[in-house]
Design a protein around this motif. Sequence first.
Motif, PDB file in Angstrom:
ATOM      1  N   PHE A 212       0.827  -1.201   0.000  1.00  0.00           N
ATOM      2  CA  PHE A 212       0.000   0.000   0.000  1.00  0.00           C
ATOM      3  C   PHE A 212       0.867   1.259   0.000  1.00  0.00           C
ATOM      4  CE2 PHE A 212      -2.487  -3.448   1.685  1.00  0.00           C
ATOM      5  CZ  PHE A 212      -3.693  -3.319   0.987  1.00  0.00           C
ATOM      6  N   CYS A 213       0.382   2.262  -0.700  1.00  0.00           N
ATOM      7  CA  CYS A 213       1.109   3.527  -0.803  1.00  0.00           C
ATOM      8  C   CYS A 213       1.283   4.121   0.596  1.00  0.00           C
ATOM      9  CB  CYS A 213       0.330   4.493  -1.694  1.00  0.00           C
ATOM     10  SG  CYS A 213       1.082   6.126  -1.777  1.00  0.00           S
ATOM     11  N   SER A 214       2.514   4.458   0.947  1.00  0.00           N
ATOM     12  CA  SER A 214       2.774   4.976   2.294  1.00  0.00           C
ATOM     13  C   SER A 214       2.342   6.431   2.441  1.00  0.00           C
ATOM     14  CB  SER A 214       4.261   4.815   2.628  1.00  0.00           C
ATOM     15  OG  SER A 214       5.035   5.444   1.628  1.00  0.00           O
ATOM     16  N   LEU A 215       1.956   7.075   1.338  1.00  0.00           N
ATOM     17  CA  LEU A 215       1.480   8.458   1.419  1.00  0.00           C
ATOM     18  C   LEU A 215      -0.037   8.531   1.550  1.00  0.00           C
ATOM     19  CD1 LEU A 215       3.725  10.269  -1.206  1.00  0.00           C
ATOM     20  CD2 LEU A 215       4.021  10.086   1.263  1.00  0.00           C
ATOM     21  N   CYS A 216      -0.769   7.742   0.744  1.00  0.00           N
ATOM     22  CA  CYS A 216      -2.232   7.888   0.746  1.00  0.00           C
ATOM     23  C   CYS A 216      -2.979   6.609   1.126  1.00  0.00           C
ATOM     24  CB  CYS A 216      -2.712   8.399  -0.617  1.00  0.00           C
ATOM     25  SG  CYS A 216      -2.717   7.145  -1.905  1.00  0.00           S
ATOM     26  N   GLY A 217      -2.260   5.476   1.243  1.00  0.00           N
ATOM     27  CA  GLY A 217      -2.915   4.254   1.704  1.00  0.00           C
ATOM     28  C   GLY A 217      -3.555   3.413   0.618  1.00  0.00           C
TER      29      GLY A 217
ATOM     30  N   ALA B  24       3.930   1.881  -8.089  1.00  0.00           N
ATOM     31  CA  ALA B  24       3.375   3.186  -8.418  1.00  0.00           C
ATOM     32  C   ALA B  24       1.968   3.291  -7.854  1.00  0.00           C
ATOM     33  CB  ALA B  24       3.353   3.361  -9.933  1.00  0.00           C
ATOM     34  N   CYS B  25       1.670   4.432  -7.240  1.00  0.00           N
ATOM     35  CA  CYS B  25       0.340   4.635  -6.674  1.00  0.00           C
ATOM     36  C   CYS B  25      -0.593   5.196  -7.744  1.00  0.00           C
ATOM     37  CB  CYS B  25       0.413   5.598  -5.493  1.00  0.00           C
ATOM     38  SG  CYS B  25      -1.222   5.935  -4.805  1.00  0.00           S
ATOM     39  N   PRO B  26      -1.720   4.516  -8.019  1.00  0.00           N
ATOM     40  CA  PRO B  26      -2.620   4.991  -9.075  1.00  0.00           C
ATOM     41  C   PRO B  26      -3.391   6.252  -8.669  1.00  0.00           C
ATOM     42  CG  PRO B  26      -3.563   3.069  -7.981  1.00  0.00           C
ATOM     43  CD  PRO B  26      -2.198   3.274  -7.396  1.00  0.00           C
ATOM     44  N   VAL B  27      -3.415   6.577  -7.375  1.00  0.00           N
ATOM     45  CA  VAL B  27      -4.199   7.728  -6.921  1.00  0.00           C
ATOM     46  C   VAL B  27      -3.326   8.984  -6.790  1.00  0.00           C
ATOM     47  CG1 VAL B  27      -5.605   8.647  -5.039  1.00  0.00           C
ATOM     48  CG2 VAL B  27      -5.889   6.277  -5.775  1.00  0.00           C
ATOM     49  N   CYS B  28      -2.311   8.920  -5.919  1.00  0.00           N
ATOM     50  CA  CYS B  28      -1.519  10.136  -5.686  1.00  0.00           C
ATOM     51  C   CYS B  28      -0.275  10.185  -6.570  1.00  0.00           C
ATOM     52  CB  CYS B  28      -1.145  10.271  -4.210  1.00  0.00           C
ATOM     53  SG  CYS B  28       0.201   9.197  -3.692  1.00  0.00           S
ATOM     54  N   LYS B  29      -0.051   9.138  -7.370  1.00  0.00           N
ATOM     55  CA  LYS B  29       1.042   9.083  -8.359  1.00  0.00           C
ATOM     56  C   LYS B  29       2.429   8.975  -7.727  1.00  0.00           C
ATOM     57  CE  LYS B  29      -2.120   9.521 -11.467  1.00  0.00           C
ATOM     58  NZ  LYS B  29      -2.669   8.260 -11.993  1.00  0.00           N
TER      59      LYS B  29
END
Length: 309
Positions: free
Chosen positions: A144-149, A162-167
């Motif tokens: 899971f993205c450590s910035l936005c979850g 790569a995070c699909p939400v916050c990029k």
Amino acid sequence: MTLLAFTNAFAGSLLDRAGEKRRDPEWMAARLADPAARAIVLWQGRPLVREDAGAAARLAFLEGPRARSLVGGRDERLAFLGLNGSAPVLAVELEGAADPAESMLEGLGRFEELRALAAVLPVEEAAIAACAKSLFDWRQRHRFCSLCGQESEIADGGWKRACPVCKAEHFPRVDPVTIMLPWIGDRCLLGRQAAWPKGRMSALAGYMEPGESIEEACAREVKEEADLAVVRVEYHSSQPWPFPSSLMIGLFAEVAHDQATPDGVEVEEVRWFTRTQVRQMLAEGEWDGIKPAPPFAIAHQLLKAWAAR
Ligand SMILES: [Zn+2]
């Protein structure tokens, strides 16, 4: 030209990691699908080794398309380790509690602990198995993205998420550890952790902290674990340590005095050894009941290099 450096176990891969090319999605898709690709297999962090190699263990390599079918074509559980000439070398990770060597991979080999394999695998094979283990460990621990979850997606042949939400882009972790042999005059100090096998004494070690140089981390650890003041730090070599993804930085630490006291927490006992005693310990496997770390560990190589001075 060959790199002139001391090579510890788990280093020494002969593959070209193709770091520039693997960022190109089309290039990477073609490598993963290449019929000439070969793949190693990991299950529960253990590589598959061949049954037919006798005492000298060898990794089992599957044909790329077959390996890919084992994970249902899911690139999430596929990693690109590099190129051997022009042929891609991949790794697949199998899941589940049941041993795949007794079902879908029956007859091809068995899964073995990498620590035990370090002493018997060819250097270059131990290195790629270690690389694959660290990559898959990272994938499992950082889904899971450590910035936005949000759940992130694998990219670059397993070398990025790569995070699909916050990029945000996330890359595999490497955790630096200083490992050092304190010495003064003709003696060096070994320490003992309670969990180690009976008689084992080895180098001191500890994770580096943010805001520290290697030298400062070395001095802090020696002070914490043995209450000794380091006056000079000298680099020997480093070792990727895939349990799960450390980098051991091997050092000689000259100290100001010999009044050593173990911290009683991480280190239960410390003891000074003369060069003659260490040479005997290495030559005969033990001295006065004290055994060094095994040769595949950087601690053993540090001790050996110091004893040879
Ligand atoms: Zn995110």
